[in-house]
Design an enzyme around this catalytic site. Structure first.
Site, PDB file in Angstrom:
ATOM      1  N   ASP A 162       0.844  -1.188   0.000  1.00 17.80           N
ATOM      2  CA  ASP A 162       0.000   0.000   0.000  1.00 17.80           C
ATOM      3  C   ASP A 162       0.882   1.240   0.000  1.00 17.80           C
ATOM      4  OD1 ASP A 162      -2.262  -1.673   0.121  1.00 17.80           O
ATOM      5  OD2 ASP A 162      -2.022  -1.852   2.295  1.00 17.80           O
TER       6      ASP A 162
ATOM      7  N   THR B  34     -19.521  -8.826 -17.011  1.00 19.21           N
ATOM      8  CA  THR B  34     -18.342  -7.975 -16.813  1.00 19.21           C
ATOM      9  C   THR B  34     -17.390  -8.597 -15.805  1.00 19.21           C
ATOM     10  OG1 THR B  34     -19.603  -5.990 -17.357  1.00 19.21           O
ATOM     11  CG2 THR B  34     -17.578  -5.684 -16.093  1.00 19.21           C
TER      12      THR B  34
ATOM     13  N   ARG C 111      -2.616  -6.182  13.436  1.00 23.44           N
ATOM     14  CA  ARG C 111      -1.740  -5.200  14.056  1.00 23.44           C
ATOM     15  C   ARG C 111      -0.922  -5.875  15.155  1.00 23.44           C
ATOM     16  NH1 ARG C 111      -2.866  -3.001  10.127  1.00 23.44           N
ATOM     17  NH2 ARG C 111      -3.680  -0.895   9.778  1.00 23.44           N
TER      18      ARG C 111
ATOM     19  N   ARG D 275       0.635  -1.459   6.558  1.00 27.84           N
ATOM     20  CA  ARG D 275       1.398  -0.376   7.176  1.00 27.84           C
ATOM     21  C   ARG D 275       2.383  -0.800   8.264  1.00 27.84           C
ATOM     22  NH1 ARG D 275      -3.785   3.463   7.584  1.00 27.84           N
ATOM     23  NH2 ARG D 275      -4.702   1.393   7.387  1.00 27.84           N
TER      24      ARG D 275
ATOM     25  N   ILE E 150     -22.014  -6.334 -13.221  1.00 29.20           N
ATOM     26  CA  ILE E 150     -22.912  -7.318 -13.806  1.00 29.20           C
ATOM     27  C   ILE E 150     -22.135  -8.598 -14.105  1.00 29.20           C
ATOM     28  CG2 ILE E 150     -24.419  -5.529 -14.765  1.00 29.20           C
ATOM     29  CD1 ILE E 150     -23.194  -6.123 -17.515  1.00 29.20           C
TER      30      ILE E 150
ATOM     31  N   LYS F  53     -11.631  -6.292  -5.326  1.00 30.71           N
ATOM     32  CA  LYS F  53     -13.006  -6.256  -4.794  1.00 30.71           C
ATOM     33  C   LYS F  53     -14.018  -6.042  -5.918  1.00 30.71           C
ATOM     34  CE  LYS F  53     -11.535  -4.478  -0.281  1.00 30.71           C
ATOM     35  NZ  LYS F  53     -10.121  -4.176  -0.611  1.00 30.71           N
TER      36      LYS F  53
END
Length: 237
Positions: A20, A78, A185, A215, A75, A71
């Site tokens: 990220d 697609t 975490r 992170r 339809i 994610k």
């Protein structure tokens, strides 16, 4: 048959580092620094729209496993066409929102490949009020379990859920489906924008097959040491 990606041989293969970061240059630097410690990476929207899709192909060609966190939701046709092209990219995992029609279309499109399709249940940044505001009549825990059952029936390869729901999800989906847990975490670290979090060891004990850590590793001063520390926590479970 779609790969279920469950219980791999080592904790190293169960840790997925979220790339990220804002640029390819930073992603390449992170991968170099983590070489030999990490072999599985997540690429999501931020990096995908900065050239990360080609980078994903490069990493896969170099023998890395890639979790493409797109994610998908659209339809049926697609979604199916998108999945067909993602199969050709050599990705290991792909996320879709856990809508029954979407999942069924994706499963048909991925049939015969090694791509593990993951159903996103409820985002770990969402709590009960967020779910209510989105118009759902269920609390997060109930909604996660309902979607896990639907994913199982659709033939998906795995589930994405918070570690808080992992144990209950595992009872529904059984031992073979992947249960991938974001919102991890290390003990004592900042939760950031995550609301339903758990430590690496607790997540493994709860039944998670893979942990996604972003992170706490990529923002660390010493990424390699941060990844090693998380692996040590996982091994202690």
């Amino acid at each position: 048959m779609i790969a279920n990606a469950m219980q791999t041989d080592t904790m190293r293969e169960r840790l997925i580092v979220g790339l990220d970061v804002p640029s390819l240059k930073e992603a390449e630097k992170a991968v170099r620094e983590l070489d030999g410690v990490v072999s599985f990476y997540k690429i999501g929207y931020q990096l995908a729209f900065a050239g990360g899709l080609d980078f994903a192909r490069e990493l896969a060609s170099a023998g890395k496993k890639i979790f493409l966190d797109m994610k998908l939701l659209d339809i049926d046709n697609t979604v199916a066409k998108g999945v067909e092209n993602i199969v050709k990219m050599g990705m290991t995992m792909l996320t879709l929102h856990a809508y029954p029609k979407t999942m069924r279309a994706a499963v048909v499109a991925a049939r015969g490949s090694e791509l593990c399709l993951l159903a996103v249940t409820v985002l770990t940044s969402m709590d009960e009020q967020d779910v209510i505001d989105a118009g759902y009549e269920y609390d997060p825990h109930t909604l996660v379990l309902r979607r896990a059952e639907q994913a199982l029936h659709a033939g998906m390869g795995g589930i994405v859920c918070s570690a808080a729901e992992t144990e209950a999800v595992r009872r529904i989906v059984g031992p073979d489906m992947a249960v991938v847990t974001p919102g991890i975490r290390p003990a004592g670290s900042d939760h950031g924008d995550q609301k339903r979090v758990m430590t690496p060891a607790d997540a493994i004990r709860s039944g998670s097959s893979h942990l996604v850590v972003g992170r706490p590793i990529v923002a660390a001063a010493d990424r390699r040491a941060a990844a090693e520390a998380i692996l040590d926590e996982m091994r202690s479970a």
